[in-house]
Design a protein around this motif. Structure first.
Motif, short mmCIF file in Angstrom:
data_model
loop_
_atom_site.label_atom_id
_atom_site.label_comp_id
_atom_site.label_asym_id
_atom_site.label_seq_id
_atom_site.Cartn_x
_atom_site.Cartn_y
_atom_site.Cartn_z
N LYS A 1 -9.89 -12.28 -3.25
CA LYS A 1 -10.09 -11.49 -4.44
C LYS A 1 -11.53 -10.98 -4.51
O LYS A 1 -12.48 -11.72 -4.28
CB LYS A 1 -9.78 -12.32 -5.68
N GLY A 2 -11.68 -9.70 -4.83
CA GLY A 2 -13.00 -9.10 -4.96
C GLY A 2 -13.56 -8.54 -3.67
O GLY A 2 -14.60 -7.89 -3.69
N GLY A 3 -12.90 -8.78 -2.55
CA GLY A 3 -13.36 -8.25 -1.27
C GLY A 3 -13.10 -6.75 -1.16
O GLY A 3 -12.41 -6.15 -1.99
N ALA A 4 -13.65 -6.17 -0.11
CA ALA A 4 -13.51 -4.72 0.08
C ALA A 4 -12.05 -4.31 0.30
O ALA A 4 -11.59 -3.30 -0.25
CB ALA A 4 -14.36 -4.27 1.26
N VAL A 5 -11.32 -5.10 1.07
CA VAL A 5 -9.90 -4.79 1.33
C VAL A 5 -9.10 -4.92 0.05
O VAL A 5 -8.23 -4.08 -0.25
CB VAL A 5 -9.34 -5.72 2.44
N HIS A 6 -9.38 -5.94 -0.73
CA HIS A 6 -8.68 -6.17 -1.99
C HIS A 6 -8.89 -4.98 -2.93
O HIS A 6 -7.93 -4.47 -3.52
CB HIS A 6 -9.21 -7.45 -2.64
N ILE A 7 -10.12 -4.54 -3.05
CA ILE A 7 -10.43 -3.44 -3.97
C ILE A 7 -9.84 -2.13 -3.46
O ILE A 7 -9.21 -1.38 -4.23
CB ILE A 7 -11.96 -3.33 -4.16
N ARG A 8 -9.99 -1.85 -2.17
CA ARG A 8 -9.50 -0.59 -1.61
C ARG A 8 -7.98 -0.49 -1.72
O ARG A 8 -7.45 0.54 -2.16
CB ARG A 8 -9.94 -0.46 -0.15
N THR A 9 -7.29 -1.53 -1.32
CA THR A 9 -5.82 -1.47 -1.40
C THR A 9 -5.34 -1.52 -2.84
O THR A 9 -4.29 -0.94 -3.16
CB THR A 9 -5.18 -2.61 -0.59
N GLY A 10 -6.10 -2.17 -3.70
CA GLY A 10 -5.75 -2.15 -5.12
C GLY A 10 -5.83 -0.75 -5.70
O GLY A 10 -4.98 -0.34 -6.50
N HIS A 11 -6.85 0.00 -5.30
CA HIS A 11 -6.97 1.39 -5.75
C HIS A 11 -5.83 2.24 -5.20
O HIS A 11 -5.27 3.08 -5.92
CB HIS A 11 -8.31 1.98 -5.34
N TRP A 12 -5.48 2.05 -3.93
CA TRP A 12 -4.38 2.81 -3.35
C TRP A 12 -3.05 2.45 -4.02
O TRP A 12 -2.19 3.31 -4.24
CB TRP A 12 -4.29 2.61 -1.84
N TYR A 13 -2.89 1.18 -4.35
CA TYR A 13 -1.68 0.76 -5.06
C TYR A 13 -1.60 1.46 -6.42
O TYR A 13 -0.54 1.97 -6.80
CB TYR A 13 -1.69 -0.76 -5.25
N ALA A 14 -2.71 1.50 -7.14
CA ALA A 14 -2.73 2.15 -8.45
C ALA A 14 -2.43 3.65 -8.32
O ALA A 14 -1.69 4.22 -9.14
CB ALA A 14 -4.07 1.93 -9.13
N ARG A 15 -2.98 4.29 -7.29
CA ARG A 15 -2.69 5.72 -7.08
C ARG A 15 -1.21 5.95 -6.81
O ARG A 15 -0.60 6.88 -7.35
CB ARG A 15 -3.51 6.25 -5.91
N CYS A 16 -0.64 5.12 -5.96
CA CYS A 16 0.79 5.25 -5.65
C CYS A 16 1.64 5.04 -6.88
O CYS A 16 2.61 5.79 -7.12
CB CYS A 16 1.20 4.28 -4.54
N MET A 17 1.31 4.04 -7.67
CA MET A 17 2.10 3.79 -8.88
C MET A 17 1.95 4.92 -9.89
O MET A 17 2.91 5.26 -10.59
CB MET A 17 1.71 2.45 -9.50
N ASN A 18 0.75 5.51 -9.97
CA ASN A 18 0.58 6.67 -10.84
C ASN A 18 1.44 7.84 -10.37
O ASN A 18 2.06 8.54 -11.18
CB ASN A 18 -0.89 7.09 -10.91
N LEU A 19 1.49 8.06 -9.05
CA LEU A 19 2.34 9.12 -8.52
C LEU A 19 3.82 8.84 -8.78
O LEU A 19 4.59 9.76 -9.07
CB LEU A 19 2.10 9.29 -7.02
N VAL A 20 4.22 7.59 -8.68
CA VAL A 20 5.61 7.22 -8.97
C VAL A 20 5.93 7.53 -10.43
O VAL A 20 6.98 8.11 -10.74
CB VAL A 20 5.87 5.74 -8.64
#
Length: 100
Positions: free
Chosen positions: A31-50
């Motif tokens: 939690k809080g790492g670069a991968v966690h933050i980056r994929t979390g942002h991509w997840y949020a973008r995908c869910m917004n598109l959905v």
């Protein structure tokens, strides 16, 4: 309009599938790492598109539901013969000596 509907529907399905995959990456990493933050942002973008694509698809269906039907209109079930009338049924099942 049907082609636009199909394109948006495919985008909705693809981004939904991507968000299902992307959800588990932040869960598995630190939690809080670069991968966690980056994929979390991509997840949020995908869910917004959905969500946006679902809203657009819903409005399109409310505007013209019959034009966007996904069922094929070219299929027709095979024709059946009409049901027999009662006299034909009695003739078939009863012998003349019993039914007379």
């Amino acid at each position: 309009m049907a082609q636009l509907f199909t394109v948006i529907l495919i985008a909705h399905i693809v981004t939904g599938a991507a968000s299902l995959v992307l959800f588990w990456i932040p869960v598995a990493v630190k939690k809080g790492g670069a991968v966690h933050i980056r994929t979390g942002h991509w997840y949020a973008r995908c869910m917004n598109l959905v969500a946006v694509s679902a809203l657009i698809l819903s409005v399109m269906i409310m505007i013209d539901p019959m034009a966007l039907s996904t069922r094929r209109r070219t299929y027709r079930p095979p024709m059946r013969s009409p049901p027999p009338n009662s006299a034909e049924v009695w003739r078939y099942f009863c012998s003349p000596s019993v039914c007379s």
